[in-house]
Scaffold this motif. Sequence first.
Motif: not given
Length: 370
Positions: A4-17, A22-30, A37-43
């Motif tokens: 569970l990533v809080t703030g996942g539509a933000g700058f650092i959060g979207s990079a984490v997601i 892209n690099k692991t087999q894990d699942s994400v809840v944003n 500052a939250g921008n879903l276009e970054s995802l």
Amino acid sequence: MKILVTGGAGFIGSAVIRHIINKTQDSVVNLDKLTYAGNLESLLDVSSNERYAFEQVDICNADALKRVFAEHQPDAVMHLAAESHVDRSIDGPAEFIQTNIVGTYTLLEAARAYWNALDSECKQAFRFHHISTDEVYGDLPHPNDTDFVGAGHACDSGLPLFTEQTSYAPSSPYSASKASSDHLARAWLRTYGFPVLITNCSNNYGPYHFPEKLIPLVILNALEGKPLPIYGKGDQIRDWLYVEDHARALYKVVTEGKIGETYNIGGHNEKQNIEVVETICEILDELRPMNNGAAAKTYKSLITYVTDRPGHDRRYAIDASKVAKELNWQPIETFESGIRKTVQWYLDNQQWCQNVQDGSYQRERLGVTS
């Protein structure tokens, strides 16, 4: 695992997601409130992936958090949701107190209730990663100082660095609110045995950075021929960390870090603000010269010095030797390679920039309903 990533539509959060998908087999809840500052276009590149889910939720909403934990059953939390702009905190500190302190408390309690109800194996594996900033430490001696008093490992200049043992001395409402949230996380660890890890990072930069921050502001202002504002003399020093390097470090901490530990994450790139701006100008002169005919103006001609920010910290610099030694993490990008990639990204993604600047990213919300 499911994170569970809080703030996942933000700058650092979207990079984490993006890194996790892209690099692991894990699942994400944003989980993101979708403030300005939250921008879903970054995802967009990962939002259709079956391992990605989105919840538009305010971390101050205890009932909504309880539902999210019950429905998604995460194995870990990466807490990035925060108000983070120093100037905004000076003009209006109330939102920073509410989100960064009350919100963190509410999230900690929701996560603790969920954790307490887990079976012993899942409870043992669960972890809560609180992501913070080096600004909680205040500032460090500056090379221009005639003398200094401070503790920490000396860098090449002989000046100290922030370590995990550096005392907290926040200067702004923003950094004070983040310091408060750090203390809450540690208190939940000490009092309740809640499995907390904490990271404190230096200044991030890179793709999808909201244009109120220094580097994207300078790039976009320069392209529009607008003034490039520099606080004071521009001699404030920051340690610059490429956001994708930071995302790698954060994933290492949440998956391999030791419960109860703090890890400082830095880029090993101390630069004065004026150096950063001048470097951007030089790259733009090369990649997108000003259309000025025979005048041969350069982007540096747009630099404008403005009144300094109240209580402006003079120098930040992180000793990242602990995360390097214990988790085998090092930044891949130098400042020179990272800033060039960043400028090129903004040149190549003008539509994303325009959608942020004209507010359309907020109006459309990509079909998401509140």
